[in-house]
Design a protein around this motif. Structure first.
Motif, mmCIF file in Angstrom:
data_model
loop_
_atom_site.group_PDB
_atom_site.id
_atom_site.type_symbol
_atom_site.label_atom_id
_atom_site.label_comp_id
_atom_site.label_asym_id
_atom_site.label_seq_id
_atom_site.Cartn_x
_atom_site.Cartn_y
_atom_site.Cartn_z
ATOM 1 N N ALA A 97 0.860 -1.188 0.000
ATOM 2 C CA ALA A 97 0.000 0.000 0.000
ATOM 3 C C ALA A 97 0.890 1.230 0.000
ATOM 4 O O ALA A 97 1.744 1.379 0.880
ATOM 5 N N THR A 98 0.708 2.095 -0.981
ATOM 6 C CA THR A 98 1.511 3.314 -1.090
ATOM 7 C C THR A 98 0.628 4.471 -1.534
ATOM 8 O O THR A 98 -0.507 4.279 -1.975
ATOM 9 N N HIS A 99 1.202 5.660 -1.438
ATOM 10 C CA HIS A 99 0.577 6.802 -2.084
ATOM 11 C C HIS A 99 0.737 6.649 -3.598
ATOM 12 O O HIS A 99 1.500 5.799 -4.082
ATOM 13 N N TRP A 100 0.042 7.484 -4.349
ATOM 14 C CA TRP A 100 0.071 7.355 -5.805
ATOM 15 C C TRP A 100 1.462 7.569 -6.386
ATOM 16 O O TRP A 100 1.761 7.067 -7.470
ATOM 17 N N ASP A 101 2.314 8.288 -5.681
ATOM 18 C CA ASP A 101 3.659 8.504 -6.199
ATOM 19 C C ASP A 101 4.625 7.389 -5.803
ATOM 20 O O ASP A 101 5.814 7.465 -6.059
ATOM 21 N N GLY A 102 4.107 6.353 -5.172
ATOM 22 C CA GLY A 102 4.927 5.214 -4.807
ATOM 23 C C GLY A 102 5.545 5.291 -3.436
ATOM 24 O O GLY A 102 6.156 4.320 -2.966
ATOM 25 N N ARG A 103 5.416 6.419 -2.756
ATOM 26 C CA ARG A 103 5.978 6.527 -1.416
ATOM 27 C C ARG A 103 5.158 5.704 -0.422
ATOM 28 O O ARG A 103 3.935 5.608 -0.546
ATOM 29 N N PRO A 104 5.816 5.107 0.588
ATOM 30 C CA PRO A 104 5.082 4.341 1.595
ATOM 31 C C PRO A 104 4.042 5.208 2.293
ATOM 32 O O PRO A 104 4.241 6.411 2.483
ATOM 33 N N TYR A 105 2.939 4.588 2.681
ATOM 34 C CA TYR A 105 1.900 5.327 3.393
ATOM 35 C C TYR A 105 2.421 5.819 4.739
ATOM 36 O O TYR A 105 3.122 5.103 5.450
ATOM 37 N N ARG A 106 2.053 7.044 5.069
ATOM 38 C CA ARG A 106 2.442 7.645 6.336
ATOM 39 C C ARG A 106 1.294 8.511 6.847
ATOM 40 O O ARG A 106 0.751 9.334 6.106
ATOM 41 N N VAL A 107 0.916 8.320 8.095
ATOM 42 C CA VAL A 107 -0.127 9.141 8.698
ATOM 43 C C VAL A 107 0.361 10.581 8.790
ATOM 44 O O VAL A 107 1.462 10.843 9.286
ATOM 45 N N GLY A 108 -0.439 11.494 8.267
ATOM 46 C CA GLY A 108 -0.070 12.899 8.301
ATOM 47 C C GLY A 108 0.913 13.295 7.234
ATOM 48 O O GLY A 108 1.387 14.429 7.220
ATOM 49 N N GLY A 109 1.235 12.388 6.313
ATOM 50 C CA GLY A 109 2.165 12.703 5.241
ATOM 51 C C GLY A 109 1.512 13.555 4.166
ATOM 52 O O GLY A 109 0.315 13.832 4.199
ATOM 53 N N THR A 110 2.315 13.942 3.195
ATOM 54 C CA THR A 110 1.820 14.820 2.134
ATOM 55 C C THR A 110 1.498 14.071 0.852
ATOM 56 O O THR A 110 1.200 14.688 -0.160
ATOM 57 N N GLY A 111 1.586 12.746 0.877
ATOM 58 C CA GLY A 111 1.299 11.969 -0.323
ATOM 59 C C GLY A 111 -0.140 12.120 -0.776
ATOM 60 O O GLY A 111 -1.036 12.446 0.011
#
Length: 276
Positions: free
Chosen positions: A228-242
């Protein structure tokens, strides 16, 4: 009693005392519109209060942020990526619940510095409880579970595009037709993530990334071997900017879906973002 069991018991008690007694029995005055197209019920509010008090009583010293409290006071979301935090979704799939149909669920996540540590996802109707701890794997009703690639020739995908403008939504679905079997979305993240692990779906796409919708599900999926990642491929993070979320039962399925949904044809993200 281990923390895993304490939270599980709390959630089951709240489901039995607050959620299920009102299923298909809500009065009109017990349903409100909190924003255009978004409803809240007395069950959401009472469930959150009970969960909040129960988690506070565990004595971890963690902040507690629930969906309905954050709706009333957006400042509660400040700093959700710092420190120890409980996240509560007291009734996910509220619209389904209010209409007297499934699925709906309850989610709790323990998060530290934006990274989910533990997750609980309860289906009050079926009684199914999914749980995960970072680095310790995932369970469903106490039994270890591993997501695996389905035997379907065409991956089954649930695309949460209903919040996109119509032209963008049509573009995404046109791209998806080139390699995905698109299924109706359950309108309930507490159901979407278990479906990926239990083999009912292979891919899920989400536009909105409200923290209580994804913290528990993303950890459950990844601890079961999915991605599971954000659309840009970065790992999911609570409060992130993805932006957005793409989730799949396996890394290979994630890549196959990303090639279709995150490419230029679908128009969800800029190609430069995907490469990072």
């Amino acid at each position: 009693m281990p923390l895993r069991d304490q939270v599980s018991t709390l959630m089951r008690d709240v489901a039995a005392d607050v959620v299920m007694p009102r299923f298909r029995l809500l009065a009109p005055e017990e349903i409100d519109e909190k924003s255009p197209g978004e409803i809240v019920t007395i069950v959401d509010r009472e469930s959150e209060r009970r969960l909040h008090d129960g988690l506070a009583a565990l004595g971890l010293g963690a902040r507690i942020v629930g969906e309905e409290a954050a709706e009333a006071d957006a400042d509660l979301l400040e700093g959700v990526d710092r420190g120890l935090l409980w996240l509560i979704d007291p009734l996910d799939g509220t619209a389904n619940f209010a209409e007297g149909r499934s699925p709906f669920g309850m989610m709790v996540a323990l998060v530290e510095d934006g990274a989910p540590l533990a997750a609980w996802i309860l289906d009050p109707l079926a009684g199914r409880l999914c749980h995960a701890e970072r680095g310790k794997g995932a369970t469903c009703d106490g039994q270890p579970v591993r997501a695996r690639s389905a035997t379907r020739r065409v991956p089954r995908a649930a695309l949460g595009t209903h919040f996109l403008p119509p032209d963008r939504r049509e573009r995404v679905h046109a791209a998806a037709a080139n390699g995905l079997d698109v299924q109706p979305v359950p309108r309930c993240a507490a159901e979407s993530y278990p479906r990926l692990v239990l083999g009912q779906d292979d891919v899920a796409l989400f536009q909105r990334i409200l923290p209580w919708d994804h913290a528990a599900g993303a950890l459950f999926l990844t601890e079961a071997g999915g991605k599971a990642t954000h659309w840009d491929g970065r790992p999911y993070r609570v409060g992130g900017t993805g932006q957005g979320m793409l989730a799949a039962a396996t890394p290979d399925l994630w890549q196959a879906a990303a090639d279709i949904l995150l490419g230029a044809e679908a128009g969800l993200v800029d190609m430069e973002d995907i490469s990072r």
